[in-house]
Design a protein around this motif. Structure first.
Motif, PDB file in Angstrom:
ATOM      1  N   MET A 151     -13.982  15.326  -3.898  1.00 39.41           N
ATOM      2  CA  MET A 151     -14.287  14.452  -5.032  1.00 39.41           C
ATOM      3  C   MET A 151     -13.823  13.036  -4.731  1.00 39.41           C
ATOM      4  SD  MET A 151     -11.332  15.765  -7.682  1.00 39.41           S
ATOM      5  CE  MET A 151     -11.721  17.480  -7.309  1.00 39.41           C
ATOM      6  N   VAL A 152     -14.294  12.097  -5.535  1.00 39.98           N
ATOM      7  CA  VAL A 152     -13.837  10.710  -5.499  1.00 39.98           C
ATOM      8  C   VAL A 152     -13.060  10.466  -6.783  1.00 39.98           C
ATOM      9  CG1 VAL A 152     -14.497   8.280  -5.417  1.00 39.98           C
ATOM     10  CG2 VAL A 152     -15.802   9.976  -4.110  1.00 39.98           C
ATOM     11  N   LEU A 153     -11.850   9.932  -6.640  1.00 38.73           N
ATOM     12  CA  LEU A 153     -10.974   9.696  -7.790  1.00 38.73           C
ATOM     13  C   LEU A 153     -10.764   8.205  -8.011  1.00 38.73           C
ATOM     14  CD1 LEU A 153      -8.225  12.346  -6.922  1.00 38.73           C
ATOM     15  CD2 LEU A 153     -10.129  12.630  -8.505  1.00 38.73           C
ATOM     16  N   ARG A 154     -10.555   7.814  -9.249  1.00 37.12           N
ATOM     17  CA  ARG A 154     -10.199   6.428  -9.582  1.00 37.12           C
ATOM     18  C   ARG A 154      -8.843   6.426 -10.278  1.00 37.12           C
ATOM     19  NH1 ARG A 154     -13.572   4.832 -13.866  1.00 37.12           N
ATOM     20  NH2 ARG A 154     -11.830   4.768 -15.323  1.00 37.12           N
ATOM     21  N   LEU A 155      -7.913   5.673  -9.721  1.00 38.50           N
ATOM     22  CA  LEU A 155      -6.586   5.533 -10.307  1.00 38.50           C
ATOM     23  C   LEU A 155      -6.502   4.186 -11.002  1.00 38.50           C
ATOM     24  CD1 LEU A 155      -3.674   6.575 -10.667  1.00 38.50           C
ATOM     25  CD2 LEU A 155      -3.115   5.478  -8.482  1.00 38.50           C
ATOM     26  N   ASP A 156      -6.335   4.184 -12.316  1.00 40.13           N
ATOM     27  CA  ASP A 156      -6.276   2.957 -13.101  1.00 40.13           C
ATOM     28  C   ASP A 156      -4.867   2.378 -13.123  1.00 40.13           C
ATOM     29  OD1 ASP A 156      -8.946   3.217 -13.639  1.00 40.13           O
ATOM     30  OD2 ASP A 156      -8.683   4.022 -15.658  1.00 40.13           O
ATOM     31  N   PRO A 157      -4.731   1.084 -13.454  1.00 41.14           N
ATOM     32  CA  PRO A 157      -3.396   0.468 -13.511  1.00 41.14           C
ATOM     33  C   PRO A 157      -2.452   1.141 -14.500  1.00 41.14           C
ATOM     34  CG  PRO A 157      -5.084  -1.226 -13.429  1.00 41.14           C
ATOM     35  CD  PRO A 157      -5.807   0.077 -13.597  1.00 41.14           C
ATOM     36  N   ASP A 158      -2.982   1.857 -15.488  1.00 41.46           N
ATOM     37  CA  ASP A 158      -2.112   2.543 -16.438  1.00 41.46           C
ATOM     38  C   ASP A 158      -1.636   3.892 -15.932  1.00 41.46           C
ATOM     39  OD1 ASP A 158      -4.388   4.089 -16.610  1.00 41.46           O
ATOM     40  OD2 ASP A 158      -4.793   3.672 -18.732  1.00 41.46           O
ATOM     41  N   GLY A 159      -2.016   4.228 -14.681  1.00 38.60           N
ATOM     42  CA  GLY A 159      -1.564   5.468 -14.084  1.00 38.60           C
ATOM     43  C   GLY A 159      -2.475   6.655 -14.333  1.00 38.60           C
ATOM     44  N   LYS A 160      -3.549   6.478 -15.088  1.00 35.52           N
ATOM     45  CA  LYS A 160      -4.463   7.574 -15.371  1.00 35.52           C
ATOM     46  C   LYS A 160      -5.441   7.772 -14.210  1.00 35.52           C
ATOM     47  CE  LYS A 160      -4.282   7.117 -20.411  1.00 35.52           C
ATOM     48  NZ  LYS A 160      -5.056   6.862 -21.661  1.00 35.52           N
ATOM     49  N   LEU A 161      -5.705   9.034 -13.906  1.00 32.24           N
ATOM     50  CA  LEU A 161      -6.572   9.408 -12.799  1.00 32.24           C
ATOM     51  C   LEU A 161      -7.882   9.967 -13.342  1.00 32.24           C
ATOM     52  CD1 LEU A 161      -6.228   9.419  -9.669  1.00 32.24           C
ATOM     53  CD2 LEU A 161      -5.596  11.835  -9.865  1.00 32.24           C
ATOM     54  N   HIS A 162      -8.995   9.482 -12.784  1.00 26.62           N
ATOM     55  CA  HIS A 162     -10.316   9.888 -13.262  1.00 26.62           C
ATOM     56  C   HIS A 162     -11.140  10.434 -12.102  1.00 26.62           C
ATOM     57  CE1 HIS A 162      -9.656   7.546 -17.026  1.00 26.62           C
ATOM     58  NE2 HIS A 162      -9.008   6.731 -16.202  1.00 26.62           N
ATOM     59  N   ARG A 163     -11.857  11.517 -12.347  1.00 24.03           N
ATOM     60  CA  ARG A 163     -12.816  12.027 -11.374  1.00 24.03           C
ATOM     61  C   ARG A 163     -14.144  11.303 -11.618  1.00 24.03           C
ATOM     62  NH1 ARG A 163     -12.030  18.589 -11.058  1.00 24.03           N
ATOM     63  NH2 ARG A 163      -9.739  18.605 -10.835  1.00 24.03           N
ATOM     64  N   VAL A 164     -14.611  10.584 -10.597  1.00 15.90           N
ATOM     65  CA  VAL A 164     -15.845   9.812 -10.776  1.00 15.90           C
ATOM     66  C   VAL A 164     -17.024  10.406 -10.011  1.00 15.90           C
ATOM     67  CG1 VAL A 164     -14.638   7.665 -11.320  1.00 15.90           C
ATOM     68  CG2 VAL A 164     -15.170   8.199  -8.946  1.00 15.90           C
TER      69      VAL A 164
END
Length: 318
Positions: A152-165
Motif C-alpha cells: 500500500m501507499v501511506l500518507r503521514l500528515d503533520p498531525d501524526g495521522k496515517l492514511h491509506r491512499v
C-alpha cells in the motif's frame, strides 16, 4: 518524423578503454548540435541541445572500476540528501543498517548504524532519525519485490495521522512530485508502471490514477524502482534488473538513459547537480559475473541539472 541518433563507436572513444560509458538515448524531431562542455580526469560530459527545446540531453562516461563508494552491500536503498547538514543517508535493507556520509568532505566520513534493535529516535527538532521494521530477510525480500497484493501507499500528515491512499498493490516503490506540486508520480515495480495522480497540496489528497509510463519487464527484471525529479520536471527512474536510470520527460518520453555496470539499480538522489545512485547485489552472480563485481555500490554522476527542493514538514514530537 522521429529519428533516433546512435553514436555507435564514437561514444566510447573519448574516454578510452579504461572507462565505461553511461550513455544516453537521444530522440529528436530535428538535428542535434553537440558540444563538449567540460572534461574531467574521470568523466566527460557532453550536452546535446535540440533546437527550440528547453531541455538538454546528456551523455556520460565514468570509470566503472571505481564507484564512489564500494560497499558490496546486499541491498542499498532509500538515499536522502540533507542539504542543511550536507549529509547523504541511505540504508541497506538486508544488512539492517543506516549509512550517513558527509558529501562535501570525502567517502572516508562514512558512518554506519545498526537498526537491528528496531529503534526510533527523535532530534530536538522532532525530525525522525532512524526506524527499522522487525522483518526477517525473507520478509524484507517480500516487502521489496512482492508476491501478494498486500502492499500500500501511506500518507503521514503533520498531525501524526496515517492514511491509506492506495491499497492492494504488490510492490510499491519510488514517488515524487512535479515542480508545480499538482501531480504525484509513483512507481509500482511488479506492474511495470509509473502512475500519475492529480495532487492537492492543501489536503494531500490524490485522485485520477492513470498509467504515466510503462516498462515491459519480465520476472521482476527491468522494472521501475526508485525515482527522483529534477528542476526541469524530468523524472530519473532506476530500473531494477535493467542496469540503468532512465530520464523521462513530463509527456512520458524517454529522453536519456544512464547505463550502469551492474544490473540491480535501486534509487537515484540529487546532491546539487550530481546524481548519487544506489545498487543491490547481483542475484545470478555466476551467470552475470561482471554485474556481480560492481554490485551493491554507490555511483556518482554529474548530470548538469539540480533536483527539485525538498519540502520540510513539521511533525509531532515523539
Amino acid at each position: 518524423m522521429r529519428r533516433t541518433i546512435d553514436f555507435g563507436d564514437w561514444q566510447r572513444s573519448p574516454c578510452g578503454e579504461e572507462h565505461r560509458w553511461f550513455s544516453v538515448l537521444l530522440i529528436s524531431d530535428a538535428d542535434f548540435g553537440i558540444r563538449v562542455l567540460k572534461t574531467a580526469e574521470r568523466s566527460e560530459v557532453v550536452h546535446a541541445s535540440m533546437p527550440g527545446s528547453r531541455g538538454q540531453f546528456i551523455l556520460f562516461c565514468i570509470s566503472s572500476s571505481t564507484p564512489y563508494l564500494a560497499l558490496n552491500s546486499p541491498l542499498l536503498e532509500g538515499p536522502f540528501y540533507n542539504a542543511d547538514r550536507g549529509e547523504l543517508r541511505f540504508v541497506d535493507i538486508y544488512a539492517e543498517k543506516v549509512f550517513v556520509l558527509s558529501v562535501s568532505k570525502s567517502p572516508e566520513t562514512l558512518r554506519e548504524f545498526s537498526t537491528k534493535d528496531n529503534t526510533i529516535g527523535c532530534a530536538p527538532t522532532t525530525a525522525l532519525l532512524t526506524a527499522a521494521a522487525a522483518y526477517s530477510r525473507r520478509d524484507v525480500r517480500r516487502q521489496n519485490v512482492g508476491s501478494t497484493e498486500d502492499g500500500m501507499v501511506l500518507r503521514l500528515d503533520p498531525d501524526g495521522k496515517l492514511h491509506r491512499v492506495v491499497e492492494n498493490v504488490i510492490t510499491p516503490n519510488g514517488m515524487g512530485w512535479n515542480r508545480a506540486n499538482t501531480v504525484m508520480f509513483w512507481a509500482e515495480s511488479r506492474s511495470g508502471n509509473v502512475y500519475a495522480f492529480d495532487y492537492d497540496a492543501n489536503t494531500g489528497d490524490i485522485r485520477n490514477q492513470r498509467v504515466f509510463f510503462h516498462l515491459d519487464g519480465a520476472n521482476n527484471f527491468n522494472v521501475p524502482d526508485g525515482l527522483v525529479i529534477d528542476e526541469e520536471d524530468n523524472i530519473w527512474l532506476a530500473l531494477w534488473g535493467g542496469s540503468a536510470v532512465l530520464r523521462i520527460s513530463l509527456d512520458g518520453k524517454v529522453t536519456g538513459k544512464i547505463e550502469l555496470p551492474t544490473r540491480f539499480v535501486t534509487c537515484p538522489v540529487f546532491v546539487g547537480t550530481e546524481l548519487f545512485i544506489t545498487t543491490a547485489a547481483e542475484v545470478e552472480s555466476e551467470k552475470y559475473s561482471e554485474s556481480a563485481s560492481y554490485a551493491g555500490n554507490i555511483y556518482r554522476l554529474d548530470v548538469g541539472v539540480k533536483g527539485l527542493p525538498k519540502y520540510k514538514v513539521p511533525m509531532p514530537a515523539c
